[in-house]
Design an enzyme around this catalytic site. Sequence first.
Site, mmCIF file in Angstrom:
data_model
loop_
_atom_site.group_PDB
_atom_site.id
_atom_site.type_symbol
_atom_site.label_atom_id
_atom_site.label_comp_id
_atom_site.label_asym_id
_atom_site.label_seq_id
_atom_site.Cartn_x
_atom_site.Cartn_y
_atom_site.Cartn_z
ATOM 1 N N ASP A 1 6.903 0.040 6.625
ATOM 2 C CA ASP A 1 5.438 -0.155 6.531
ATOM 3 C C ASP A 1 4.849 0.852 5.564
ATOM 4 O O ASP A 1 4.350 1.877 5.998
ATOM 5 C CB ASP A 1 4.810 -0.045 7.913
ATOM 6 C CG ASP A 1 3.324 -0.348 7.912
ATOM 7 O OD1 ASP A 1 2.816 -0.822 6.885
ATOM 8 O OD2 ASP A 1 2.667 -0.097 8.935
ATOM 9 N N ASP B 1 -0.054 4.296 1.368
ATOM 10 C CA ASP B 1 -0.249 5.239 2.476
ATOM 11 C C ASP B 1 0.576 4.844 3.703
ATOM 12 O O ASP B 1 1.097 3.726 3.793
ATOM 13 C CB ASP B 1 -1.741 5.360 2.843
ATOM 14 C CG ASP B 1 -2.353 4.044 3.299
ATOM 15 O OD1 ASP B 1 -1.943 2.979 2.809
ATOM 16 O OD2 ASP B 1 -3.246 4.077 4.179
ATOM 17 N N HIS C 1 0.824 -1.206 0.000
ATOM 18 C CA HIS C 1 0.000 0.000 0.000
ATOM 19 C C HIS C 1 0.860 1.259 0.000
ATOM 20 O O HIS C 1 2.013 1.241 0.448
ATOM 21 C CB HIS C 1 -0.973 0.007 1.181
ATOM 22 C CG HIS C 1 -0.321 -0.102 2.533
ATOM 23 N ND1 HIS C 1 0.112 0.998 3.241
ATOM 24 C CD2 HIS C 1 -0.035 -1.169 3.305
ATOM 25 C CE1 HIS C 1 0.633 0.610 4.387
ATOM 26 N NE2 HIS C 1 0.561 -0.708 4.468
ATOM 27 N N GLU D 1 -4.826 1.552 3.097
ATOM 28 C CA GLU D 1 -4.771 0.329 3.923
ATOM 29 C C GLU D 1 -4.834 0.656 5.403
ATOM 30 O O GLU D 1 -5.449 -0.059 6.190
ATOM 31 C CB GLU D 1 -3.486 -0.458 3.605
ATOM 32 C CG GLU D 1 -3.420 -1.851 4.247
ATOM 33 C CD GLU D 1 -2.872 -1.876 5.671
ATOM 34 O OE1 GLU D 1 -3.098 -2.884 6.369
ATOM 35 O OE2 GLU D 1 -2.241 -0.891 6.112
ATOM 36 N N ASP E 1 1.219 -10.379 0.508
ATOM 37 C CA ASP E 1 1.040 -8.991 0.945
ATOM 38 C C ASP E 1 2.000 -8.753 2.121
ATOM 39 O O ASP E 1 2.656 -9.680 2.587
ATOM 40 C CB ASP E 1 -0.421 -8.779 1.372
ATOM 41 C CG ASP E 1 -0.806 -7.299 1.479
ATOM 42 O OD1 ASP E 1 0.063 -6.423 1.284
ATOM 43 O OD2 ASP E 1 -1.983 -7.033 1.771
ATOM 44 N N HIS F 1 4.647 1.872 13.087
ATOM 45 C CA HIS F 1 3.665 2.881 13.498
ATOM 46 C C HIS F 1 4.208 3.745 14.629
ATOM 47 O O HIS F 1 3.486 4.520 15.225
ATOM 48 C CB HIS F 1 2.328 2.246 13.939
ATOM 49 C CG HIS F 1 1.559 1.639 12.811
ATOM 50 N ND1 HIS F 1 0.206 1.414 12.879
ATOM 51 C CD2 HIS F 1 1.957 1.223 11.592
ATOM 52 C CE1 HIS F 1 -0.200 0.859 11.732
ATOM 53 N NE2 HIS F 1 0.845 0.734 10.946
#
Length: 505
Positions: A157, A127, A125, A191, A219, A465
Amino acid sequence: MLRNVCACIGFVILVLVFIILVRTATFSVRSDSVRSCRLTDSDFIRATDEIIGRFQSALRFKTISTNLHQYDRAELQKMVDFVRSAFPVIHSSTLVTHDVVNNYSLLYKVQGSNSALRPYMLCAHLDVVPVNRDAWEEDPFGANIKDGFIYARGTIDVKQIVMGVMEATEFLLKSGHVPKRTFYIAFGHDEEVTGLDGAAKISELLYSRGVRDLEFLIDEGTTIVNKLFPGVNIPIAVVGTSEKGSLSLELSVNGVPGHSSMPEGETTIATLARAITRLEENPHPNMFGTGPEKDLFTHLASDLSLPFRAVVTNLWLFGPVVSRLFSRIPSLNAIVRTVTSVTMVNGGVKVNVLPPSATAMVNHRIHPAQTVKEVMEYDRKLINDERVKIRVVSSMEPHPMSPYGDEDFGYQTIKNSIRQIWGNATVVPGVMIGNTDTVHYIRFTKNIYRFSPTFMFPEDLKRFHGNNERISVQNYEQVINFYYHLLVNADDGTLPPFHKHNDEL
Ligand SMILES: *[C@@H]1O[C@H](CO)[C@@H](O)[C@H](O)[C@H]1NC(C)=O
Ligand SMILES: *[C@@H]1O[C@H](CO)[C@@H](O)[C@H](O)[C@H]1NC(C)=O
């Protein structure tokens, strides 16, 4: 009589020991002898300044998603334009068809020459999650290199996958290789906030074009971890073969307001507190042995010292002890059972008024062998109080378990590609505790694998994150070469997939 009993017990123990020894000595999982990737290979893709520069450019776009349908559209537009200009061979090849889906998501189809081979798909992804700028030591969108690491939001990520897959594909096509097996590349753009605008729309488009039966799909997911367990010093690559489900519940108790000087029975808050205590004190059952978490350990067997190996190859006997041990370690507890967290409470209006209502939010992460319904029933029985109303706020079933047997093409192809890049890594199946875009692709294949080719130590997990997210330049080079090997290996129709380097290109 006593002598007979003793003899009998002795015999049983002897048989047990025999079984344990035989299983310990004979247990094995498929382990193809693969040739490792070498810097001297003529098709080794080096992380040149040009390649690192492209990665840095991708990292500098602030493609932040904040909430459902809320993401930085201007930055995504720049990212999409950049990707389309940075890989000229992909975007001009007659083998490639390319769609921009719902403005910001990207879908590519690379046509293979052999229609008898079922296509596969690579996903990621565009984003990223927001940053807490003050807590970073480097600019989170600067992509600066310090001591061999590139620092930026998205380095693990997962812009490393987006750019790694594109670099590998560009290299493959540039070398003149015509794939035999068709493959798709899908990059969603939201995502981090459910994937409903990105992956879900890509899925609809693929379905409308008649895509049904993919050979496998890969993925983002679990990673390569160093020193995962005490006593295991080899790198372990965990390939997510399932995803936990989730269930959010609201518990509420309603009562009659009144003055606190004249309470009648217990207050709504007290009733709610009792329900919360029951949930907290009674965890959901330990499911060790019913999901891939068991094989995470059995597949490690050959790398463990003898006593540990005897234990993991004989979980029929030692399972209960092992699972009880895991319950005490939070990271392992999370993979052996459905976990419960009471995350919010609300109740009361004034210090001298009986609370008219009280509510609490409960978040469950569901073990792959359980269902949303089972978890609900369990909670209801546990609370066992009609005054407590239970409402489902949101739910998602755990994903089906993907096969990881000795003959499963997708799993073995990914496994061998990992082993070609990280020579000493042991590859094991595992459960993904977070969620990914794969929920939108479940209808295309049961062979779904979640793996990020990122090499990390346990203490790096908090960078996901979190703050100071980073990847080493060397790791990024491995990412590119991992996808390149995967593309070449998956192109072959049979196991073992074996990248023979130049002799087949
Ligand atoms: C895509 O762009 C069109 C035209 O600018 C706009 O109306 C639409 O809302 C956009 N879609 C998304 C998902 O942002
Ligand atoms: C694998 O192990 C060998 C021998 O122990 C070592 O020389 C080599 O550097 C290791 N390779 C990797 C990729 O760690």
